[in-house]
Design an enzyme around this catalytic site. Structure first.
Site, PDB file in Angstrom:
ATOM      1  CB  VAL A 188      11.382   0.823   9.361  1.00 42.88           C
ATOM      2  CG1 VAL A 188      11.050   0.665  10.835  1.00 42.88           C
ATOM      3  CG2 VAL A 188      11.563   2.274   8.979  1.00 42.88           C
ATOM      4  CG  HIS A 220       5.156  -4.900   7.043  1.00 43.97           C
ATOM      5  ND1 HIS A 220       4.931  -6.230   7.346  1.00 43.97           N
ATOM      6  CD2 HIS A 220       4.650  -4.723   5.797  1.00 43.97           C
ATOM      7  CE1 HIS A 220       4.324  -6.822   6.337  1.00 43.97           C
ATOM      8  NE2 HIS A 220       4.137  -5.938   5.383  1.00 43.97           N
ATOM      9  CG  ASP A 221       8.446  -0.081   7.999  1.00 40.51           C
ATOM     10  OD1 ASP A 221       8.550   0.617   6.985  1.00 40.51           O
ATOM     11  OD2 ASP A 221       8.938  -1.226   8.099  1.00 40.51           O
ATOM     12  CG  ASP A 260      12.573   1.378   2.919  1.00 40.84           C
ATOM     13  OD1 ASP A 260      12.489   0.404   2.134  1.00 40.84           O
ATOM     14  OD2 ASP A 260      11.960   1.426   3.995  1.00 40.84           O
ATOM     15  CG  ASP A 319       9.400   2.978   5.383  1.00 46.01           C
ATOM     16  OD1 ASP A 319       8.755   2.333   4.538  1.00 46.01           O
ATOM     17  OD2 ASP A 319      10.537   2.662   5.760  1.00 46.01           O
TER      18      ASP A 319
HETATM   19  O1  RIB Z   1       8.631  -6.332   4.241  1.00 48.22           O
HETATM   20  C1  RIB Z   1       8.143  -5.107   4.724  1.00 48.22           C
HETATM   21  C2  RIB Z   1       9.179  -4.053   4.647  1.00 48.22           C
HETATM   22  O2  RIB Z   1       9.517  -3.825   3.291  1.00 48.22           O
HETATM   23  C3  RIB Z   1       8.707  -2.695   5.176  1.00 48.22           C
HETATM   24  O3  RIB Z   1       9.783  -2.012   5.766  1.00 48.22           O
HETATM   25  C4  RIB Z   1       8.230  -1.977   3.944  1.00 48.22           C
HETATM   26  O4  RIB Z   1       8.388  -0.551   4.055  1.00 48.22           O
HETATM   27  C5  RIB Z   1       9.177  -2.507   2.911  1.00 48.22           C
HETATM   28  O5  RIB Z   1      10.346  -1.717   2.978  1.00 48.22           O
HETATM   29 CA    CA Z   2      10.269   0.263   5.150  1.00 51.40          CA
END
Ligand code: RIB
Ligand code: CA
Length: 309
Positions: free
Chosen positions: A123, A237-238, A10, A15
């Site tokens: 992701v 994160h991703d 997304d 991402d």
């Molecule tokens: O909580 C983190 C996630 O939320 C990640 O995938 C970031 O891109 C958002 O989508």
């Molecule tokens: Ca994401």
């Protein structure tokens, strides 16, 4: 051994870094990318993904995924990712166009014709994968594994109880977590160990090249929004999902069933980890070797500089 993946994104600033790393790693072959609604609208996520894939010379097809969650009212993350979902970079005219065809058929055809070969990397919200799992009962058994960013054993980030990807489509996440395929879940417990602090920023920027130029302009925005709203530098994160595929030894997991709260009000979208169970197919990341993670990311950007300048 090349990891063959379908990415569901997304896009979204982090991402984009996951896409950078997948494109920059010799260990990974991107079979296809599906852009889905989550951080931003489907149209924005698709445009952002096509722009980045074009800039990185990614040959894999980019499909349009779902425009919203299965059941709940749609939520997005405009505060953090900006008006178009990937604020910061400015892209010129792009050549890459959205792939004609249905993303569900692509997932099913690719996985069933390559049994045990394809890892699905999610992701964003799990909507697309959930739809494909319901459309083809054999899909889960033919996937090599699912590697997903989402969840938390404790505090959330979009509510105190829920992490965004799960919160954005809890019903879809519950379908995925119960599909039976091997699942490697990178939740906040592990991803918050990868904070892009100023020293890491400078290390990455010093690599140079077109991919880093895009990374830097995206992080300029993302860092400001994270400092303003989360009061910290951004977590990668991703990218943890891709780092795991490149080097699984960087991560430590516990194994247990995970349920998603789909009926509660205050805890809607919470991931509830059950008691440890070595026979479970669900692996939840607890720790990441941060130094190894940053070294892996740096190597991917160095490879991209060699490949695209
Ligand atoms: O909580 C983190 C996630 O939320 C990640 O995938 C970031 O891109 C958002 O989508
Ligand atoms: Ca994401």
């Amino acid at each position: 051994m090349t990891e063959r993946i379908i990415m569901d994104v997304d896009t979204g600033h982090d991402d984009a870094v996951a896409i950078d790393m997948a494109a920059g790693s010799a260990a990974i072959k991107i079979e296809g990318i599906i852009a889905t609604a989550g951080n931003t609208s489907l149209d924005n996520a698709l445009a952002n993904t096509l722009n980045l894939a074009d800039a990185l010379h990614i040959d894999a097809p980019v499909f349009a995924g779902s425009s919203g969650p299965l059941l709940r009212k749609q939520v997005t993350a405009g505060r953090i990712h900006g008006e178009n979902g990937f604020s910061g970079p400015v892209f010129g005219k792009r050549n890459k166009q959205v792939q004609n065809g249905n993303f569900v058929e692509f997932i099913i055809d690719t996985v069933l014709s390559n049994p045990g070969e394809i890892s699905f990397v999610a992701v964003g919200p799990c909507t697309d994968l959930a739809i494909a799992l319901k459309a083809e009962p054999l899909l889960a058994s033919k996937l090599k594994r699912i590697v997903m960013m989402g969840g938390s054993s404790g505090m959330g980030n979009v509510t105190q109880s829920a992490e965004f990807n799960i919160y954005a489509d809890p019903e879809a996440a519950q379908i995925v977590l119960h599909c039976g395929a091997p699942i490697y879940m990178m939740g906040l417990d592990c991803t918050l160990q990868t904070i892009l602090d100023p020293s890491i920023q400078q290390r990455m920027y010093a690599i140079g090249g077109k991919a880093i130029d895009i990374f830097r302009s995206s992080m300029d925005f993302y860092i400001r929004s994270c400092l303003e709203y989360i009061h910290d530098y951004p977590a990668m994160h991703d990218p943890c999902t891709i780092a795991y595929l490149i080097d699984p030894s960087l991560f430590e997991f516990t194994t247990q069933a995970i349920e998603v709260e789909t009926r509660g009000e205050l805890c809607y979208g919470r991931t509830c980890l059950m008691w440890p169970d070595p026979d479970s197919n669900v692996h939840f990341a607890r720790k990441v070797n941060a130094e190894g993670f940053w070294n892996t990311m740096a190597q991917c950007f160095q490879n991209l500089k060699k490949e695209i300048g």
